[in-house]
Design an enzyme around this catalytic site. Structure first.
Site, PDB file in Angstrom:
ATOM      1  N   GLY A 174      -3.198   5.879   0.980  1.00 34.07           N
ATOM      2  CA  GLY A 174      -2.001   6.063   0.169  1.00 34.07           C
ATOM      3  C   GLY A 174      -0.938   5.000   0.334  1.00 34.07           C
ATOM      4  CG  ASN A 223      -0.909  -1.895   4.409  1.00 32.39           C
ATOM      5  OD1 ASN A 223      -2.057  -1.643   4.040  1.00 32.39           O
ATOM      6  ND2 ASN A 223       0.161  -1.532   3.719  1.00 32.39           N
ATOM      7  CG  ASP A 267      -3.249  -4.555   1.707  1.00 34.58           C
ATOM      8  OD1 ASP A 267      -3.113  -3.516   2.380  1.00 34.58           O
ATOM      9  OD2 ASP A 267      -4.045  -4.638   0.751  1.00 34.58           O
TER      10      ASP A 267
END
Length: 511
Positions: A186, A240, A283
């Site tokens: 998410g 991340n 990321d």
């Protein structure tokens, strides 16, 4: 003579009847700890994450005779990314919203479970877990579902995250004893990552571990971890921090994000954490498989954890305490200033995303990703489905501080398998796979590495030098990590292409 239709019915009845009887047994904890040659009872095959098989029937000399045993068509538009489990002769695997049980000898369908339509992300589904007669599946909209392994009927269903807030799930759960452990995805939103454990029999929640404090977000836990029964620790990678491409609202390293963490499976208590990408702004989730190996390192016997991480670094940790033994690049890396005293890469501020762009290696997809590596104990090689890649990262104040908060654009990439010597971090051999890397890795004791390339080929390579021994074009992208098993004296290798699962074996009588 039996006529044709009676013959077909008889064959089907024998196959289905045999399959139904076979599913009476499912793995208990002893089986999960010591899986046999006729089983693959967890996502990684066993708790170590090595994805290495002791089977030796298929060898470098005879692999050229490998042929198709059967193929199973899921008839799904969704790509297979799942690692099939094998329990008592039945294969269990999944795509988003679907679980299949298939006879491992014939490829015949035993049952098919369909989850109701939902608004969760359908980016992929990596598999299921099994324990004492139940199959555990995570739905795209964040529900853990327990199915009866014999029939596919639901036993219970519990919510593990709020899909309306932006959570979704795609991973295969990990079972340790009566704990069914799951993680969430998410990072398109500013959400806290976490892991949860549920009672295997009842679905009652046992504990929750958050990867960030209440005032921080990120650290999703979307890949299956590994387990050391002697230390009673599970090892998990975290994603991340968020917002993703800017850190203006989150100064500091971002503890427990882009990290490898060790948790007690009984309590969820954190034992230690190692940050692979401190202060990440690219990321680079550290969710890649934390592989557990035991062996010599610089003259001492060690219990180690090794990971080829998405940020381009290979790390070796002492898994008893999380201390670094080795950190070194295995792919082009241009974003760090070296290593700190704890063996962690030091991010270069000049490489943070900027309004006029920054050329960065690796790209957002990383030097590797969810596709499983494999560790071959005989050679000491971790074979990694790697990418060499560059992209340009942008971020400016107008992008805000929510979700992605910037943009990145790929410039160039190449797929290449890399065989890393765990003792030195040196690359022993490479094997190019085309524009990118799509498949995971399986190694066997006979010295074969099974994988796939960008051109839809299933491959068998020589583990010693990476040279091709066999290939077969499957007609679609291979996004699974191969598995293997032996039934009735025959070794099978499974690969998945598009929506089709292929079982490969040697012709009868081959030596």
């Amino acid at each position: 003579m039996m006529n044709t239709w009676k013959s077909k019915v008889c064959v089907w009845t024998l196959a289905f009847g045999s399959a139904s009887a076979a599913v009476a047994q499912l793995p208990d904890q002893a089986t999960l700890l010591h899986p046999g040659a006729d089983s693959w009872p967890t996502y990684h095959g066993d708790y170590t994450g090595q994805r290495h098989s002791k089977l030796t029937q298929i060898t470098p000399k005879n692999v050229g005779s490998l042929t198709l045993a059967w193929a199973f068509q899921t008839r799904s538009q969704m790509e297979l990314k799942s690692s099939p489990l094998l329990v008592d002769g039945i294969l269990y695997f999944s795509v988003p919203d679907s679980v299949f049980a298939v006879d491992a000898r014939s490829g015949h369908l035993v049952w098919h479970y369909t989850y109701p339509p939902n608004k969760g992300s359908h980016i992929g589904q990596r598999g299921v877990a099994a324990y004492k007669g139940s199959i555990y599946f995570l739905s795209p909209d964040c529900h853990l579902v327990a199915l009866d392994a014999k029939t596919g009927k639901e036993r219970w269903r519990v919510e593990i995250g709020d899909v309306a807030k932006g959570y979704w799930t795609s991973m295969a759960p990990l079972v340790v004893g009566n704990h069914v452990m799951v993680g969430v995805s998410g990072d398109f939103d500013n959400l806290r990552g976490y892991m949860k454990s549920f009672d295997a029999e009842t679905g009652k929640e046992q504990w929750t571990w958050y990867s960030t404090p209440a005032d921080r977000t990120g650290g999703m836990t979307w890949m299956t971890g590994t387990y050391d029964p002697d230390l009673n620790l599970v090892y998990w990678g975290t994603g991340n921090p968020t917002p993703v491409l800017t850190a203006v609202t989150r100064p500091g390293d971002g503890a427990n994000t882009c990290s490898i963490v060790a948790l007690n499976p009984d309590t969820g208590q954190l034992a230690w954490s190692f940050s692979v990408s401190p202060h990440d702004t690219h990321d680079w989730d550290a969710t890649e498989v934390p592989v557990l190996i035991d062996g010599p390192f610089q003259g001492q016997q060690k219990k180690m954890l090794i990971q080829a991480s998405r940020n381009g670094y290979f790390v070796v940790l002492d898994r008893t305490n999380g201390k670094s033994l080795l950190t070194t690049p295995y792919s082009p890396v241009n974003w760090s200033l070296g290593l700190d005293k704890d063996g962690r890469p030091i991010p270069n501020p000049a490489k943070d995303p900027a309004p006029d762009g920054r050329l960065i290696a690796p790209d957002e997809g990383g030097a590797t990703n969810f596709r499983s590596p494999s560790f071959d104990p005989k050679t000491g090689l971790l074979i990694v489905p790697a990418r060499e890649a560059y992209s340009i990262y942008f971020s400016k104040p107008a992008d805000g501080t929510y979700g992605w908060s910037g943009a990145d654009y790929g410039v160039w990439e190449k797929g290449v398998l890399k065989a890393i010597d765990y003792r030195t971090g040196k690359i022993r051999w490479e094997h190019e796979t085309g524009v990118s890397t799509t498949s995971g890795i399986l190694t066997t004791d006979s010295g074969i590495t099974f994988t796939g390339d960008f051109h839809d080929n299933a491959l068998a390579l020589n583990t010693a030098d990476g040279k091709t021994l066999w290939h077969a074009n499957t007609g679609a992208m291979i996004s699974t990590s191969p598995t293997t098993y032996e039934l009735d004296g025959r070794q099978y290798v499974l690969t998945g292409s598009g929506g089709v699962l292929f079982a490969w074996t040697l012709p009868e009588g081959t030596k």
